[in-house]
Design an enzyme around this catalytic site. Structure first.
Site, PDB file in Angstrom:
ATOM      1  NE  ARG A  51      -1.803  -1.516   3.580  1.00  0.00           N
ATOM      2  CZ  ARG A  51      -1.929  -1.599   4.958  1.00  0.00           C
ATOM      3  NH1 ARG A  51      -3.131  -1.620   5.318  1.00  0.00           N
ATOM      4  NH2 ARG A  51      -1.087  -1.745   5.809  1.00  0.00           N
ATOM      5  CE  LYS A 148       5.952 -19.850  10.576  1.00  0.00           C
ATOM      6  NZ  LYS A 148       6.865 -20.473  11.485  1.00  0.00           N
ATOM      7  CG  ASP A 177       8.107 -25.558   6.444  1.00  0.00           C
ATOM      8  OD1 ASP A 177       9.127 -25.206   6.678  1.00  0.00           O
ATOM      9  OD2 ASP A 177       7.313 -26.594   7.035  1.00  0.00           O
ATOM     10  CG  HIS A 178      12.122 -21.285   6.415  1.00  0.00           C
ATOM     11  ND1 HIS A 178      11.397 -20.827   7.287  1.00  0.00           N
ATOM     12  CD2 HIS A 178      13.449 -21.521   7.384  1.00  0.00           C
ATOM     13  CE1 HIS A 178      11.672 -20.864   8.485  1.00  0.00           C
ATOM     14  NE2 HIS A 178      12.884 -21.236   8.579  1.00  0.00           N
ATOM     15  CE  LYS A 182      17.236 -24.415   7.442  1.00  0.00           C
ATOM     16  NZ  LYS A 182      18.001 -23.002   7.752  1.00  0.00           N
ATOM     17  CD  GLU A 216      13.223 -20.289  16.833  1.00  0.00           C
ATOM     18  OE1 GLU A 216      13.513 -19.601  16.068  1.00  0.00           O
ATOM     19  OE2 GLU A 216      12.136 -20.797  17.599  1.00  0.00           O
ATOM     20  CG  ASP A 235       5.602 -19.738  15.336  1.00  0.00           C
ATOM     21  OD1 ASP A 235       5.173 -19.508  14.223  1.00  0.00           O
ATOM     22  OD2 ASP A 235       6.885 -19.880  15.751  1.00  0.00           O
ATOM     23  CG  HIS A 240       9.023 -24.968  10.653  1.00  0.00           C
ATOM     24  ND1 HIS A 240       8.883 -24.878   9.159  1.00  0.00           N
ATOM     25  CD2 HIS A 240       8.882 -24.120  11.344  1.00  0.00           C
ATOM     26  CE1 HIS A 240       8.497 -23.684   9.225  1.00  0.00           C
ATOM     27  NE2 HIS A 240       8.750 -23.002  10.525  1.00  0.00           N
ATOM     28  CE  LYS A 330       9.876 -18.945  19.170  1.00  0.00           C
ATOM     29  NZ  LYS A 330      10.435 -18.693  17.999  1.00  0.00           N
TER      30      LYS A 330
HETATM   31  P1  NAP Z   1       4.960  -7.008   7.792  1.00  0.00           P
HETATM   32  O1  NAP Z   1       6.410  -6.689   7.992  1.00  0.00           O
HETATM   33  O2  NAP Z   1       3.917  -6.791   8.649  1.00  0.00           O
HETATM   34  O3  NAP Z   1       4.783  -6.654   6.286  1.00  0.00           O
HETATM   35  C1  NAP Z   1       3.531  -6.859   5.499  1.00  0.00           C
HETATM   36  C2  NAP Z   1       3.660  -6.242   4.209  1.00  0.00           C
HETATM   37  O4  NAP Z   1       2.223  -6.203   3.667  1.00  0.00           O
HETATM   38  C3  NAP Z   1       4.031  -4.812   4.168  1.00  0.00           C
HETATM   39  O5  NAP Z   1       4.642  -4.712   2.907  1.00  0.00           O
HETATM   40  C4  NAP Z   1       2.714  -3.891   4.095  1.00  0.00           C
HETATM   41  O6  NAP Z   1       3.076  -2.831   3.143  1.00  0.00           O
HETATM   42  C5  NAP Z   1       2.065  -5.237   3.054  1.00  0.00           C
HETATM   43  N1  NAP Z   1       0.599  -5.177   3.304  1.00  0.00           N
HETATM   44  C6  NAP Z   1      -0.164  -4.758   4.466  1.00  0.00           C
HETATM   45  N2  NAP Z   1      -1.583  -4.765   3.989  1.00  0.00           N
HETATM   46  C7  NAP Z   1      -1.690  -4.672   2.784  1.00  0.00           C
HETATM   47  C8  NAP Z   1      -2.731  -4.589   1.888  1.00  0.00           C
HETATM   48  N3  NAP Z   1      -4.037  -4.397   2.324  1.00  0.00           N
HETATM   49  N4  NAP Z   1      -2.551  -4.719   0.628  1.00  0.00           N
HETATM   50  C9  NAP Z   1      -1.162  -4.825   0.148  1.00  0.00           C
HETATM   51  N5  NAP Z   1      -0.241  -4.863   1.167  1.00  0.00           N
HETATM   52  C10 NAP Z   1      -0.343  -4.853   2.272  1.00  0.00           C
HETATM   53  O7  NAP Z   1       5.051  -8.830   7.657  1.00  0.00           O
HETATM   54  P2  NAP Z   1       6.135  -9.891   7.554  1.00  0.00           P
HETATM   55  O8  NAP Z   1       6.810 -10.106   8.462  1.00  0.00           O
HETATM   56  O9  NAP Z   1       6.879  -9.067   5.978  1.00  0.00           O
HETATM   57  O10 NAP Z   1       5.098 -11.042   7.213  1.00  0.00           O
HETATM   58  C11 NAP Z   1       4.692 -11.228   5.649  1.00  0.00           C
HETATM   59  C12 NAP Z   1       4.073 -12.650   5.713  1.00  0.00           C
HETATM   60  O11 NAP Z   1       5.054 -13.572   5.922  1.00  0.00           O
HETATM   61  C13 NAP Z   1       3.089 -12.722   6.782  1.00  0.00           C
HETATM   62  O12 NAP Z   1       2.109 -13.995   6.344  1.00  0.00           O
HETATM   63  C14 NAP Z   1       3.864 -13.678   7.873  1.00  0.00           C
HETATM   64  O13 NAP Z   1       3.366 -14.700   8.715  1.00  0.00           O
HETATM   65  C15 NAP Z   1       4.597 -14.458   6.984  1.00  0.00           C
HETATM   66  N6  NAP Z   1       6.319 -14.651   7.658  1.00  0.00           N
HETATM   67  C16 NAP Z   1       6.972 -13.784   8.121  1.00  0.00           C
HETATM   68  C17 NAP Z   1       8.412 -14.210   8.543  1.00  0.00           C
HETATM   69  C18 NAP Z   1       9.110 -13.206   9.007  1.00  0.00           C
HETATM   70  O14 NAP Z   1      10.122 -13.709   9.540  1.00  0.00           O
HETATM   71  N7  NAP Z   1       8.950 -11.896   9.102  1.00  0.00           N
HETATM   72  C19 NAP Z   1       8.662 -15.675   8.726  1.00  0.00           C
HETATM   73  C20 NAP Z   1       7.717 -16.496   8.104  1.00  0.00           C
HETATM   74  C21 NAP Z   1       6.486 -16.198   7.527  1.00  0.00           C
HETATM   75  P3  NAP Z   1       2.028  -1.620   3.285  1.00  0.00           P
HETATM   76  O15 NAP Z   1       1.829  -1.436   4.786  1.00  0.00           O
HETATM   77  O16 NAP Z   1       2.754  -0.446   2.725  1.00  0.00           O
HETATM   78  O17 NAP Z   1       0.867  -2.047   2.828  1.00  0.00           O
END
Ligand code: NAP
Length: 483
Positions: A51, A148, A177-178, A182, A216, A235, A240, A330
């Protein structure tokens, strides 16, 4: 060693959530590393979407920042970074809004591989899939990558599957599933199915038990309120650890083929016995050098587990009487992910049992230092008589590949390139995910119905005492995390 990096076919990758944490820490740096390795074609394109109102140059600055922070300095080549950023662009789009779709349709090419990566919360998977179809941006051979968590129970996972299935076929969906990306995980299959040595022993006749540990050292601080709704079972175990268990326990597929392999994993999940509540230990880390779990979760009354250990039985011919012990947590003493196949003792020993002779164990390490080792008993060298010692036959992959070997790619690098190749082998299928939840749900429901509170454990330990007792009562013990 000759480089075996072959560029994938050219692609357009639309990265939803391009400004988010995962995109910044993992996805964009992984793509850059594949670019440097020569695997990402020079005419491939990455189109960021979220966004936030960003220009192409504004997004490129974010990409540079991600490379700067999350790619090792030896790969920071100014001309490479410029070239990579030249392949990146950005379109502001709200997944639930109307703006930006026409621009996106005009941007993606029809004659290349089209992939859409949903690095956004799961509540946006359905709306995004629908918009991409509705606006004619995605087609029958486009690919969807979803992150995920895939649901929080069987019902929510089924709903997500249905939402995606309304617009895309299962053969187009890549559930990440990362752990499956591996090197070691693929090597587990190579070791089992490409060698004559192990498969004949891979059953209840020769294996005493299996241990799977994902420990972890970090806590949940920073994402505590999110984690508190999930817990270690949802989680880590449902996805995993379950995947590691399946790959260890499955029957040999007829061929190394995505669906055949996933059929075999599904059979394992369906053969899992319901878990006796006495075979599960939940834990929560208490205050130590760092705040307690409850403080991190900002919920003093939290009953969510940051640790779980359990004994799992598989009801089939191969594994009857071979328990699989799983544990994850953790704030433990060491960051370690491994599978240990603990073989039985020899049926009769001709040596004095006071010697250091131990049953063989095959350890498959996912982190740190991906590799395997097989402990074998040998005679202690020297004139001291027939004294036995246990030594590891160690194969750390980085060492085995040698100083000229190619660096082992990060799991995300491998998985994203697999998407571009159209290879679903290392991605979870929808029915697998639902079956895993169907097994997990009654365990969680039981805790909630009984109001069970997790046992507390010290930071920097190997979990609560009760987890040690879980194995002691079977006459076994966990591998020391510090070994
Ligand atoms: P995040 O930091 O909150 O980022 C979310 C992203 O989605 C941002 O780029 C946000 O940008 C965008 N977004 C939010 N609402 C939106 C909308 N309505 N339309 C379009 N874009 C939108 O989350 P994240 O940690 O990157 O995680 C993303 C996904 O990966 C989640 O499902 C999470 O569970 C999964 N995941 C994350 C990790 C990790 O280590 N971070 C690990 C495994 C899985 P704007 O606010 O600019 O729209």
């Amino acid at each position: 060693m000759v480089s075996r990096t072959i560029p994938v076919d050219t692609f357009d990758l639309v990265l939803f959530g391009a400004t988010g944490d995962l995109a910044t820490r993992k996805i964009l740096p992984s793509l850059y590393r594949r670019f440097v390795a020569g695997q990402m074609p020079e005419d491939a394109r990455i189109i960021g979407a979220a966004r936030s109102e960003l220009s192409d140059d504004g997004f490129r600055d974010e990409v540079r920042g991600a490379i700067d922070e999350f790619v090792s300095k030896d790969k920071h080549d100014a001309s490479m970074i410029d070239a990579f950023c030249g392949q990146c662009s950005y379109i502001p789009i709200d997944a639930k809004g109307e703006g930006g779709w026409k621009e996106l349709k005009a941007s993606v090419r029809d004659d290349v591989v089209k992939a859409f990566y949903f690095s956004v919360g799961p509540s946006l998977f359905g709306p995004l899939a629908e918009k991409l179809r509705g606006h004619g941006i995605a087609c029958d051979n486009s690919r969807l990558v979803v992150e995920k968590p895939f649901g929080t129970d069987q019902d929510t996972a089924r709903k997500l599957n249905d939402d995606l299935a309304a617009s895309f076929a299962e053969t187009q969906i890549y559930r990440i599933d990362h752990f499956l990306g591996k090197e070691t995980v693929q090597n587990l299959m190579a070791v089992r199915f490409a060698n004559v040595l192990f498969e004949p022993l891979w059953n209840e006749r020769y294996i005493d038990h299996v241990q799977i540990t994902v420990a972890e050292t970090v806590g949940v601080g920073g994402r505590g309120s999110y984690y508190d709704k999930s817990g270690a079972m949802r989680d880590m175990v449902q996805n995993h650890l379950m995947q590691l268990l399946c790959l260890t326990a499955m029957e040999p597929p007829n061929r190394y083929d995505a669906d055949m392999l996933r059929d075999e994993k599904l059979k394992v999940i369906r053969a899992l016995d319901p878990v006796d509540p006495r075979d599960v230990v939940r834990g929560q880390y208490k205050a130590g050098a760092d705040p307690s779990y409850a403080e991190d979760a900002e919920n003093p009354a939290s009953k969510t587990e940051s640790f779980v250990a359990m004994k799992v039985n598989i009801s089939n011919w191969r594994w009857k009487h071979v328990p699989f012990y799983l544990r994850t947590g953790k704030r433990m003493s060491r960051r370690l992910s491994e599978i240990v196949i603990q073989f039985k003792e020899t049926s009769h020993s001709i040596f004095d049992r006071d010697d250091a002779s131990k049953a063989n164990a095959l350890t498959i390490r996912l982190q740190p230092d991906e590799g395997m080792d097989l402990s074998v008993t040998i005679k202690e060298p020297g004139p001291g008589g027939m004294r036995l010692v246990n030594v590891p036959l160690d194969m750390t992959f980085a060492d085995a590949l040698g100083p000229d070997g190619e660096e082992i790619p990060d799991a995300y690098e491998r998985l994203i390139m697999d998407v571009m190749r159209g290879n679903q082998t290392l991605f979870m299928r929808g029915d697998e995910v639902e079956a895993a939840w169907a097994w997990t749900d009654p365990i969680i429901d039981g805790w909630e119905a009984r109001g069970d509170k997790p046992a507390s454990y010290s930071q920097g330990s190997s979990g609560p005492e009760e987890a040690l007792a879980l194995m002691h009562r079977d006459g076994r013990r966990w591998r020391d995390l510090e070994d």
